[in-house]
Design an enzyme around this catalytic site. Structure first.
Site, PDB file in Angstrom:
ATOM      1  N   ASN A 177       0.881  -1.174   0.000  1.00  6.68           N
ATOM      2  CA  ASN A 177       0.000   0.000   0.000  1.00  6.68           C
ATOM      3  C   ASN A 177       0.917   1.223   0.000  1.00  6.68           C
ATOM      4  O   ASN A 177       1.534   1.540   1.014  1.00  6.68           O
ATOM      5  CB  ASN A 177      -0.873  -0.052   1.263  1.00  6.68           C
ATOM      6  N   ARG A 234      -2.701  -2.165  -3.346  1.00 12.56           N
ATOM      7  CA  ARG A 234      -3.946  -1.458  -3.049  1.00 12.56           C
ATOM      8  C   ARG A 234      -3.976  -0.209  -3.922  1.00 12.56           C
ATOM      9  O   ARG A 234      -3.049   0.610  -3.872  1.00 12.56           O
ATOM     10  CB  ARG A 234      -3.976  -1.055  -1.579  1.00 12.56           C
ATOM     11  N   HIS A 289     -13.287   1.898   0.908  1.00  7.57           N
ATOM     12  CA  HIS A 289     -13.231   0.779   1.869  1.00  7.57           C
ATOM     13  C   HIS A 289     -13.823  -0.498   1.267  1.00  7.57           C
ATOM     14  O   HIS A 289     -14.271  -1.384   2.012  1.00  7.57           O
ATOM     15  CB  HIS A 289     -14.035   1.088   3.161  1.00  7.57           C
ATOM     16  N   ARG A 291     -13.043  13.915   9.606  1.00 11.57           N
ATOM     17  CA  ARG A 291     -13.872  14.355   8.470  1.00 11.57           C
ATOM     18  C   ARG A 291     -15.303  14.572   8.942  1.00 11.57           C
ATOM     19  O   ARG A 291     -15.826  13.811   9.750  1.00 11.57           O
ATOM     20  CB  ARG A 291     -13.890  13.302   7.361  1.00 11.57           C
ATOM     21  N   GLU A 348      -7.849  -6.008   5.454  1.00 11.44           N
ATOM     22  CA  GLU A 348      -7.804  -5.570   4.060  1.00 11.44           C
ATOM     23  C   GLU A 348      -6.610  -6.152   3.318  1.00 11.44           C
ATOM     24  O   GLU A 348      -6.722  -6.511   2.148  1.00 11.44           O
ATOM     25  CB  GLU A 348      -7.827  -4.034   4.001  1.00 11.44           C
TER      26      GLU A 348
END
Ligand code: ADP
Length: 402
Positions: free
Chosen positions: A7, A95, A184, A245, A388
């Site tokens: 990643n 990713r 996601h 956020r 993940e």
């Protein structure tokens, strides 16, 4: 078969090396603060008894290429390495944040795929260019390995137009591909599959709501195992209240901030992405700290948590309506997996929908999948640890074997 999952961010490379034949992690870690002078490389490798040893190297990492080369050197260390030859690594799974509409599934990377990722860079300007750089470097470092791209957005490509289109002039979609994409995806897909396995039922016969509550947070509605809606939008800013956020706000808020407070586009971007959410309301984006503050009587932390739970609950209601019938609700990621208080808050008062948490089961510890609904409840409520990187490795294996 050994698969390396990478990643790549703008100043970091996170990695995990999987042995897929006896499913286990052989090594993992991260090169961080690349190009920043004070670089740091953390490397964990498997030792006897399935335990891990950890090494930390501090010192400048000039660029991503230097970072990946250093990681490879650690993986192949003559004394402590977990592979002897680079060629033992059959594939590298990357990713990639934004696949736009071009990618509905995992793909083997070729020049066309690289070009398509590049063309989607305007949709994820902070991520796709870094992901592309990671792929380029990985191709150079592992010339014999198959390079595979796993997209955060791909799982959500089954969302129908009525759920992904914004009600703005249609040309904006046709020409600029402005629409909801969702993120996601690997996590939502992974926990949905795990939930079906746990319940011993076919995923394609289940309606689920998956709730990923990490620093970033999103929800997905899955009808017959396929995603039909998700809370994040064209960018990850939409939907739930997150660590820093805002999630959903009035779309006219940025005009107001610009007109009345003279804020620039950059200022507004920073405000909504980095200074809002839990942090904006009570000063910290770390859920453990928010809960501790609330327990010590901090009024703002209490308000922040109320907003957080209320927003999740609103989306549960909306997705219940979208699905018509709900079989399974899944909590996952840092907050979803570890906080019984938050799970309780999100499901409070939903017993008429068949959603009812069992307090004792909810507080059971352990990091395995667990069922936390009251016995006999209409809707199964599960806590499923996400993974993940493992999902990326599994997808990589699947695509190279097919
Ligand atoms: P990321 O999006 O960075 O992958 P994670 O999935 O690791 O995030 O989730 C990080 C969040 O999980 C943080 O807000 C952290 O406080 C929260 N978290 C971790 N453990 C707990 C816990 N025991 N109780 C409440 N929140 C927790």
């Amino acid at each position: 078969m050994k698969i390396l999952v990478i990643n790549t961010g703008s100043s970091s490379i996170k990695y995990e090396l999987f042995d897929m034949d006896h499913p286990r992690v052989l090594a993992s870690g991260a090169a961080e603060k690349i190009g920043e002078g004070a670089g740091i490389l953390t490397h964990r490798r498997i030792v006897t008894g399935g335990k891990f040893s950890k090494e930390v190297e501090k010192g400048p990492i000039a660029d991503h290429q230097a970072g990946l080369k250093r990681i490879v050197a650690l993986l192949m260390d003559p004394e402590h390495g977990v592979v002897r030859e680079k060629s033992e690594i059959s594939a590298v799974g990357h990713r990639v944040v934004h696949g736009g509409e071009a990618f509905h599934a995992t793909v083997i990377i070729d020049d066309k795929v690289m070009e398509a990722i590049r063309q989607n860079s305007h949709l994820a300007p902070l991520h796709n260019p870094a992901n592309l750089m990671g792929i380029e470097i990985s191709k150079a470092v592992f010339p014999n390995a198959i390079q595979v791209a796993v997209f955060d957005t791909a799982f959500h490509q089954s969302i129908p137009m009525k759920a992904f289109l914004y009600a703005i002039p249609f040309e904006m979609y046709e020409k600029e591909r402005i629409r909801r994409y969702g993120f996601h995806g690997t996590s939502h897909a992974y926990v949905a599959e795990k939930a079906a396995i746990f319940l011993d039922l076919p995923l394609k016969e289940l309606n689920l709501i998956t709730i990923h509550l990490g620093n970033g947070a999103s929800m997905a509605a899955l009808k017959n195992g396929k995603c039909v809606d998700t809370s994040m939008g064209m960018t990850p800013l939409a939907g739930l209240v997150m660590g820093s956020r805002s999630g959903d706000v009035d779309p006219a808020l940025p005009f107001f901030l610009a007109d009345h407070l003279g804020m620039s586009v950059k200022d507004i971007d920073r405000l909504l992405n980095e200074e809002s959410g839990l942090k904006g309301i009570c000063g910290t984006n770390d859920m453990r700290e928010v809960i501790a503050k609330m327990n010590s009587g901090d009024e703002r932390a209490k308000i922040a948590l109320e907003l957080y739970g209320y927003r999740v609950k609103k989306y549960i209601g909306a997705y219940f309506a979208v699905l018509g019938n709900l079989d399974v609700l899944v909590f996952t990621a840092g907050v979803g997996e570890n906080s019984p208080e938050i799970r309780e808050l999100c499901c409070e008062g939903l017993s008429r929908l068949g959603i009812e948490i069992d307090q004792r089961r909810n507080c059971n510890s352990g990091n395995e999948t667990k069922e936390i609904n009251v016995p006999g409840a209409e809707v199964k409520i599960l806590v499923v640890p996400t993974n993940e990187a493992l999902k990326i490795a599994q997808e990589t294996r699947k695509v190279i074997e097919s």
